[in-house]
Design a protein around this motif. Structure first.
Motif, PDB file in Angstrom:
ATOM      1  N   LEU A  27      20.806 168.073  47.115  1.00 58.36           N
ATOM      2  CA  LEU A  27      21.491 167.201  48.429  1.00 58.36           C
ATOM      3  C   LEU A  27      21.477 167.321  49.507  1.00 58.36           C
ATOM      4  N   ALA A  28      21.491 169.190  49.449  1.00 58.78           N
ATOM      5  CA  ALA A  28      22.175 170.123  51.022  1.00 58.78           C
ATOM      6  C   ALA A  28      20.659 170.161  52.010  1.00 58.78           C
ATOM      7  N   ALA A  29      19.286 170.094  50.939  1.00 58.98           N
ATOM      8  CA  ALA A  29      17.908 169.928  51.128  1.00 58.98           C
ATOM      9  C   ALA A  29      17.923 168.430  51.964  1.00 58.98           C
ATOM     10  N   ALA A  30      18.361 167.433  51.778  1.00 58.01           N
ATOM     11  CA  ALA A  30      18.154 166.111  51.606  1.00 58.01           C
ATOM     12  C   ALA A  30      18.851 165.694  52.984  1.00 58.01           C
ATOM     13  N   LEU A  66      16.864 157.945  52.800  1.00 51.45           N
ATOM     14  CA  LEU A  66      17.077 158.474  51.659  1.00 51.45           C
ATOM     15  C   LEU A  66      16.472 156.956  50.387  1.00 51.45           C
ATOM     16  N   TRP A  67      16.020 157.027  49.480  1.00 53.17           N
ATOM     17  CA  TRP A  67      15.148 156.205  48.726  1.00 53.17           C
ATOM     18  C   TRP A  67      16.023 156.785  46.934  1.00 53.17           C
ATOM     19  N   LEU A  68      16.745 155.930  46.564  1.00 52.29           N
ATOM     20  CA  LEU A  68      17.988 156.318  45.736  1.00 52.29           C
ATOM     21  C   LEU A  68      17.322 155.784  44.143  1.00 52.29           C
ATOM     22  N   PRO A  69      17.325 155.743  43.601  1.00 48.05           N
ATOM     23  CA  PRO A  69      17.352 154.908  41.904  1.00 48.05           C
ATOM     24  C   PRO A  69      18.817 154.665  41.666  1.00 48.05           C
ATOM     25  N   PRO A  70      18.389 153.330  40.725  1.00 53.80           N
ATOM     26  CA  PRO A  70      19.524 152.313  40.739  1.00 53.80           C
ATOM     27  C   PRO A  70      20.788 153.325  40.375  1.00 53.80           C
ATOM     28  N   SER A  71      21.778 153.374  41.070  1.00 52.19           N
ATOM     29  CA  SER A  71      23.328 154.229  40.805  1.00 52.19           C
ATOM     30  C   SER A  71      24.915 153.750  40.197  1.00 52.19           C
ATOM     31  N   PRO A  72      25.147 153.691  39.657  1.00 52.09           N
ATOM     32  CA  PRO A  72      26.461 152.575  39.412  1.00 52.09           C
ATOM     33  C   PRO A  72      27.108 153.536  40.599  1.00 52.09           C
ATOM     34  N   PRO A  73      28.257 152.019  41.319  1.00 48.39           N
ATOM     35  CA  PRO A  73      29.182 152.104  41.897  1.00 48.39           C
ATOM     36  C   PRO A  73      30.395 153.407  42.333  1.00 48.39           C
ATOM     37  N   ALA A  98      25.904 157.297  56.290  1.00 48.65           N
ATOM     38  CA  ALA A  98      25.446 157.633  55.161  1.00 48.65           C
ATOM     39  C   ALA A  98      24.982 156.401  54.198  1.00 48.65           C
ATOM     40  N   GLU A  99      25.962 155.429  54.660  1.00 55.56           N
ATOM     41  CA  GLU A  99      25.906 154.096  54.061  1.00 55.56           C
ATOM     42  C   GLU A  99      24.391 152.875  54.450  1.00 55.56           C
ATOM     43  N   GLY A 100      23.543 153.288  55.530  1.00 51.99           N
ATOM     44  CA  GLY A 100      22.771 153.163  55.756  1.00 51.99           C
ATOM     45  C   GLY A 100      21.459 153.428  55.503  1.00 51.99           C
ATOM     46  N   ARG A 101      21.215 154.780  55.118  1.00 47.83           N
ATOM     47  CA  ARG A 101      20.019 155.503  55.645  1.00 47.83           C
ATOM     48  C   ARG A 101      20.215 156.205  53.536  1.00 47.83           C
ATOM     49  N   ALA A 102      21.119 155.732  52.988  1.00 50.91           N
ATOM     50  CA  ALA A 102      20.988 156.039  51.749  1.00 50.91           C
ATOM     51  C   ALA A 102      20.162 154.484  51.056  1.00 50.91           C
ATOM     52  N   VAL A 103      19.765 154.571  50.307  1.00 54.18           N
ATOM     53  CA  VAL A 103      19.167 153.113  50.136  1.00 54.18           C
ATOM     54  C   VAL A 103      18.994 153.192  48.959  1.00 54.18           C
ATOM     55  N   PHE A 104      19.753 152.667  47.743  1.00 57.31           N
ATOM     56  CA  PHE A 104      20.305 152.490  47.001  1.00 57.31           C
ATOM     57  C   PHE A 104      19.282 150.968  46.602  1.00 57.31           C
ATOM     58  N   ALA A 105      18.387 151.494  45.003  1.00 58.08           N
ATOM     59  CA  ALA A 105      17.299 150.378  44.827  1.00 58.08           C
ATOM     60  C   ALA A 105      18.528 149.949  43.381  1.00 58.08           C
ATOM     61  N   GLN A 155       6.598 153.054  47.852  1.00 58.98           N
ATOM     62  CA  GLN A 155       6.140 154.709  47.894  1.00 58.98           C
ATOM     63  C   GLN A 155       5.300 155.086  49.382  1.00 58.98           C
ATOM     64  N   SER A 156       4.229 153.742  48.960  1.00 63.70           N
ATOM     65  CA  SER A 156       3.345 154.128  50.115  1.00 63.70           C
ATOM     66  C   SER A 156       4.277 153.893  51.709  1.00 63.70           C
ATOM     67  N   LEU A 157       4.638 154.136  51.474  1.00 64.70           N
ATOM     68  CA  LEU A 157       5.656 153.896  53.157  1.00 64.70           C
ATOM     69  C   LEU A 157       6.617 155.303  53.277  1.00 64.70           C
ATOM     70  N   ALA A 158       6.578 155.827  52.468  1.00 64.28           N
ATOM     71  CA  ALA A 158       7.213 157.266  52.152  1.00 64.28           C
ATOM     72  C   ALA A 158       6.106 158.315  53.575  1.00 64.28           C
ATOM     73  N   ASP A 159       7.192 159.340  53.919  1.00 65.80           N
ATOM     74  CA  ASP A 159       7.316 159.852  54.751  1.00 65.80           C
ATOM     75  C   ASP A 159       6.903 161.422  54.323  1.00 65.80           C
ATOM     76  N   LEU A 160       7.623 161.423  52.977  1.00 66.92           N
ATOM     77  CA  LEU A 160       7.958 162.476  52.454  1.00 66.92           C
ATOM     78  C   LEU A 160       8.828 163.031  50.696  1.00 66.92           C
ATOM     79  N   ALA A 161       8.242 163.094  49.807  1.00 66.07           N
ATOM     80  CA  ALA A 161       9.044 162.362  48.828  1.00 66.07           C
ATOM     81  C   ALA A 161       9.361 163.885  47.893  1.00 66.07           C
ATOM     82  N   LEU A 162      11.071 163.780  47.793  1.00 65.17           N
ATOM     83  CA  LEU A 162      11.869 165.480  47.381  1.00 65.17           C
ATOM     84  C   LEU A 162      12.059 165.565  45.869  1.00 65.17           C
ATOM     85  N   ASP A 163      11.173 166.351  45.003  1.00 63.53           N
ATOM     86  CA  ASP A 163      11.767 166.199  43.841  1.00 63.53           C
ATOM     87  C   ASP A 163      12.896 166.780  43.377  1.00 63.53           C
ATOM     88  N   PRO A 164      13.628 166.610  42.400  1.00 58.26           N
ATOM     89  CA  PRO A 164      14.518 167.092  42.060  1.00 58.26           C
ATOM     90  C   PRO A 164      14.174 168.383  41.013  1.00 58.26           C
TER      91      PRO A 164
END
Length: 129
Positions: A7-10, A22-29, A47-54, A67-76
């Motif tokens: 999260l710090a790196a992101a 930052l594209w993120l998987p579906p998450s609970p509220p 942050a509300e507009g920059r963290a995009v939850f599926a 994924q073809s639109l991404a410039d960088l992938a961060l791996d957990p």
């Protein structure tokens, strides 16, 4: 999979590149609220507009096209991406990963080290948590 160091790196990337998201998987509220609060506390403006939850898990075709639109992938760190890391590399998206101790935490770094980094990649300890 979002550890505090990841999260710090992101957050640093989002701050350095103001038009990035930052594209993120579906998450609970509650998870969404907590993550947005953390991003804000780390200096990420809007942050509300920059963290995009599926809204739902992606089907393969949608995943590949987005994924073809991404410039960088961060791996957990703790549980590296497996097929998602391979997909990023195959799609030419640079992947940043930090190898862990167990085999499950070394998949993405193994992919990069095996020469499969068509899009480039980086290995480091900065995202370990």
């Amino acid at each position: 999979k979002m550890s505090p160091p990841l999260l710090a790196a992101a957050s640093r990337l989002l701050t350095a590149f103001p038009s990035s998201v930052l594209w993120l998987p579906p998450s609970p509220p509650r998870t969404r609220t907590r993550l947005l609060r953390e991003l804000g506390s780390r200096g990420v403006e809007g942050a509300e507009g920059r963290a995009v939850f599926a809204s739902a898990p992606f089907e393969w075709e949608a995943h590949a096209s987005i994924q073809s639109l991404a410039d960088l992938a961060l791996d957990p760190h703790w549980f590296n991406g497996h097929s998602s890391a391979a997909d990023a590399i195959a799609g030419g998206v640079p992947l940043v990963t930090a190898p862990g101790r167990g085999a499950y935490a070394r998949v993405a770094s193994s992919l990069l080290l095996s020469g499969g980094s068509g899009g480039g990649g980086a290995l480091g300890e900065g995202c370990q948590g």
